[in-house]
Scaffold this active site. Structure first.
Site, short mmCIF file in Angstrom:
data_model
loop_
_atom_site.label_atom_id
_atom_site.label_comp_id
_atom_site.label_asym_id
_atom_site.label_seq_id
_atom_site.Cartn_x
_atom_site.Cartn_y
_atom_site.Cartn_z
N ALA A 393 -36.67 -32.62 -13.17
CA ALA A 393 -38.01 -32.39 -13.71
C ALA A 393 -37.98 -31.28 -14.76
CB ALA A 393 -38.98 -32.00 -12.58
N ASP A 395 -40.84 -29.32 -15.59
CA ASP A 395 -42.21 -29.23 -15.12
C ASP A 395 -43.21 -28.74 -16.16
OD1 ASP A 395 -42.01 -30.13 -12.36
OD2 ASP A 395 -40.78 -28.37 -12.02
N GLY A 397 -42.95 -28.95 -19.64
CA GLY A 397 -43.10 -29.97 -20.67
C GLY A 397 -43.58 -31.30 -20.14
N GLY A 402 -50.44 -24.99 -16.73
CA GLY A 402 -51.88 -24.78 -16.71
C GLY A 402 -52.65 -25.90 -16.04
N TYR A 479 -43.73 -28.63 -4.72
CA TYR A 479 -43.29 -27.25 -5.00
C TYR A 479 -44.41 -26.39 -5.55
CZ TYR A 479 -38.39 -25.86 -4.53
OH TYR A 479 -37.18 -25.42 -4.06
N GLU A 480 -44.38 -25.11 -5.17
CA GLU A 480 -45.25 -24.10 -5.78
C GLU A 480 -44.42 -23.11 -6.57
OE1 GLU A 480 -48.29 -25.91 -3.53
OE2 GLU A 480 -46.29 -25.36 -2.86
N TYR A 481 -44.92 -22.76 -7.74
CA TYR A 481 -44.33 -21.70 -8.55
C TYR A 481 -45.38 -20.60 -8.70
CZ TYR A 481 -40.72 -25.09 -9.75
OH TYR A 481 -39.70 -26.01 -9.68
N HIS A 530 -29.96 -28.25 -5.69
CA HIS A 530 -30.61 -28.36 -6.98
C HIS A 530 -30.76 -26.98 -7.60
CE1 HIS A 530 -33.84 -27.73 -4.02
NE2 HIS A 530 -34.53 -27.13 -5.00
N HIS A 532 -33.23 -24.45 -10.36
CA HIS A 532 -34.46 -24.22 -11.11
C HIS A 532 -34.09 -23.29 -12.27
CE1 HIS A 532 -37.09 -25.62 -7.70
NE2 HIS A 532 -36.01 -25.23 -7.01
N ASP A 685 -38.45 -11.43 -38.11
CA ASP A 685 -39.39 -11.45 -36.98
C ASP A 685 -38.82 -12.25 -35.81
OD1 ASP A 685 -41.60 -11.20 -35.38
OD2 ASP A 685 -42.94 -12.43 -36.63
#
Length: 751
Positions: A393, A395, A397, A402, A479-481, A530, A532, A685
């Site tokens: 995943a 996640d 993209g 949001g 899953y929670e982030y 896996h 992250h 920059d």
């Protein structure tokens, strides 16, 4: 492992699934108001073009309140809380942008259009800085919305579209703007060869399509004796899909059984993996094991109403108290706290964004970060067998932090005196969706910040640290982030992402006793190894009113000196610094043995004490290397994770390191493209992309719900100040703290 095989799908229709574009809100209800009058304008000239296709128990101490600084009149003077160009789109602006696009689509004969995202086009950095500094002839930057849509019936596999809608001028500064008095469409173009992010609505629709499919229904019944009412399907964007299916808008489903109401479905995985064509509204492929395994029926529950173990006792209340209230001040999205100033932003893709982070010193604001956010992640699974080679995943993209943000709960997700920020995103019909309390801000104790006990006099100086926490939490199926930005009293900035939720499980094939690429969680239930891998985008400013144009990024490493005349005791070592001046060489990797870090410095400002350029150091936390090898689709798409640090010149349109559109991509459409040609980083920059992460080696203790793991990094001042900036933190003794006393004898534990 048993071989997977493809099952020929029978379904050719949507079988009762809702029509494309008919999915409703998946969140708070927003009242609709008419903007018909605002649309009575000429939309021409409109730039309509086809974009070239890419190559593809104890009472706690009370926090003592420090004196809060007043809002500084030195920046953004005269603004109201509703007029800053970086404020997220309002509900009315989202609705207006979608109505403009609907009018254009109708004129072109496009119907049943689905809105993927409606987000603010942030002003060009140069225009924003000029306006803030009140430069000669500087005007209020245009208020613009980017609208990404899908026309499902256009062409063989549908069409992706992008529009730009120029919105009405902002507030009382209308005289500064060249904007027309009404919103207008300024760009409309097709996006061939790419798939925009998938939406929560599409995930829900894909599950309905799967559950309505006759062939999948038959397989579930014959293999497991289940009806589709007791099955659920997690929709994942398709990674490394079959070549004959390329070009379609697809979601794959990982399937699980619900054996009880509200039970943990991840304890009951199935072997069936269907692929749904979202535009066609049907299943186009089903993969399964050659032999159906037995359904795992053992329950592993975390729901408080279903758990069979008694809850522990003796855990007494612990409260965070601030009797005089919090120390921060808020005006709209502008926050001030203990010399810090930051503007809180939010959008559907990145979620929480920090804008214009600075430190106020002697009445002036010293910029540190122009912008900071988490911009991408890739989560590859390590099982080399089909179809799990498709399990990866991106996640951010693929789904958007949001769009997947939680509404946070007082006293659970956030403790203390809380300031919440709501967020506005869109649904598939182009209507605004309010996420209440999407961002949480509070203060918390950070332990001892500094202490010294003078052994000669017995005098002690102790100061407790404190940090301002700005956080958001997103859920992607299992899953929670949990994302936290920290601002500290000593001028440091921290970022932490906590990983929790539930492991994405798979069913063990017939005959497998020990999983080769993971761990057994229960009879027939596997959790696969896996990773992250995250990527943060940092746009440093470092006391530069031009937004960081003069900033130079360098690599710092500790280097041991060879024994010899210059190092007779063989104990010497020094720091080696290498400036990144070209994009070809501006790539770095973590080396903990060398204490490697990166310096973000402004050579035009010299610290009078150290005689060095003022700077901040980027200090990595523990992080792994990407395990996927050269030639893998993971490495091709998640190229950003092959190095920890990348530096590029700033470009307003370059933000996402894996590319603007990542769903079903076959290559990196971001950093790999931007750095294909060598470019100078001198006075360019520079923007820093920092990749970091976690290799998750699952444990039995991670199930049925996972204690949080975390990945972190820090930004620490280095010659930015002339001494410890926290020297002025007053000495306080917390009068609420008490000594704990246990008057009852402790029971003896059995051996």
């Amino acid at each position: 492992m048993s071989e997977y095989r493809r099952s020929t799908p029978v379904s050719t229709e949507s079988h009762g699934a809702p029509a494309f574009g008919s999915c409703g809100d998946h969140g708070g209800q927003v009242q609709r108001s008419s903007v018909a009058g605002m649309l009575e304008h000429e939309t021409s000239p409109v730039n309509i073009r086809r974009r070239p296709s890419p190559a593809r128990a104890q009472r706690p101490p009370t926090l003592q309140v420090l004196t809060a600084m007043p809002l500084s009149p030195s920046t953004n003077e005269g603004l109201t809380t509703k007029t800053h160009p970086l404020d997220q789109l309002t509900s009315e602006e989202v609705r207006t942008a979608s109505h403009v696009c609907k009018a254009q689509a109708t004129a072109l004969g496009i119907f049943n259009m689905r809105f993927i995202s409606i987000m603010l086009v942030e002003p060009p950095k140069a225009d924003l800085l000029a306006w803030q500094l009140r430069a000669t002839n500087a005007r209020l930057p245009a208020r613009m919305a980017q609208v990404i849509m899908i026309a499902p019936k256009a062409g063989m596999h549908g069409a992706a579209l992008e529009a730009r809608v120029q919105l009405a001028p902002l507030g009382h500064e209308q005289a500064w703007s060249k904007l027309p008095p009404t919103p207008s469409l300024v760009m409309w173009e097709e996006l061939p060869g790419v798939q925009p992010m998938t939406t929560p609505c599409e995930g829900a629709e894909a599950e309905l399509i799967m559950k309505a499919d006759p062939e999948l229904t038959r397989l579930v019944r014959e293999r497991y004796g289940l009806s589709m009412d007791s099955v659920c399907c997690d929709g994942w964007a398709l990674h490394n899909g079959p070549k004959d299916l390329q070009g379609r808008r697809m979601l794959q489903g990982f399937m699980y059984a619900h054996l009880l109401e509200n039970d943990n479905e991840y304890a009951h995985p199935l072997d069936l993996v269907p692929i749904v064509d979202l535009n066609a509204g049907r299943i186009i492929r089903i993969d399964k094991y050659e032999r159906a395994p037995s359904l795992p029926t053992e329950g592993h529950e975390y729901h408080r109403d279903l758990m069979k173990i008694p809850l522990r006792t003796g855990l007494r209340p612990l409260h965070l108290l601030q009797p005089q209230g919090p120390s921060f001040l808020v005006d709209g999205n502008l926050v001030k706290w203990q010399n810090w100033q930051v503007r809180v932003g939010f959008n559907g893709r990145e979620g929480l964004v920090l804008h214009q982070v600075g430190w106020e010193e002697r009445g002036k604001l010293r910029p540190i970060l122009h912008r900071a956010s988490l911009v991408e992640m890739i989560v590859p699974y390590g099982d080399p067998h089909e179809p799990y080679t498709r399990k990866s995943a991106m996640d951010i993209g693929d789904y958007g932090l949001g769009f997947s943000a939680n509404s946070l709960e007082l006293g659970c997700d956030c403790l203390g005196h809380i300031k919440y920020f709501d967020a506005v995103v869109n649904d598939s019909r182009g209507e605004p969706r309010m996420i209440r309390k999407a961002v949480c801000m509070h203060e918390e104790d950070a332990g001892i910040m500094q202490k010294h006990f003078d052994v000669r006099t017995g005098h002690v100086e102790t100061r407790r640290g404190r940090r301002l926490v700005i956080s958001s939490i997103s859920t992607f199926s299992n899953y929670e982030y949990c994302m936290y930005w920290y601002l500290y009293l000593d001028g440091s900035i921290g970022f932490e992402i906590k990983l929790t939720g539930i492991l994405s499980t798979s069913i063990a094939p017939v005959g497998e006793h020990v999983p080769a690429h993971g761990v057994r969680l229960g009879p027939g239930v596997n959790a696969t190894l896996h990773q992250h891998m995250f990527c943060a985008r940092l746009d440093p400013a470092i006391d530069d009113l031009e937004g960081g144009k003069a900033v130079v990024v360098s690599e710092l490493s500790a280097v041991a000196l060879p024994p010899g005349p210059m190092n007779p005791a063989a104990n010497g070592f020094r720091l080696e610094e290498t400036d990144y001046t070209r994009t070809d060489t501006a790539r770095g990797n973590v080396d903990f043995g060398a204490a490697r870090c990166w310096k973000l410095k402004n050579p035009s400002k010299i610290n009078p004490v150290s005689k060095e350029a003022i700077s901040y150091r980027l200090i990595p936390g523990p992080t792994p290397q990407l395990m996927a090898q050269e030639g893998s689709m993971v490495r091709a798409r998640g190229n950003f994770a092959t190095h920890n640090v990348w530096v590029t010149p700033h470009h307003d349109e370059q933000r996402f390191p894996a590319g603007e559109h990542t769903v079903s991509s076959t290559e990196c459409l971001g950093l790999a493209k931007w750095t294909a040609q060598d470019q100078s980083l001198v006075n360019a920059d520079p923007v820093v992309y920092y990749s970091f992460g976690v290799t998750h080696i699952p444990r039995v203790e991670d199930f049925p719900i996972m204690p949080a793991e975390s990945a972190t990094f820090m930004l620490k001042p280095a010659s930015f100040f002339t001494c410890n900036p926290a020297l002025d933190v007053p000495h306080e003794r917390d009068t609420v703290s008490v000594e704990a006393c246990c008057k009852q004898p402790l029971p003896l534990s059995r051996l």
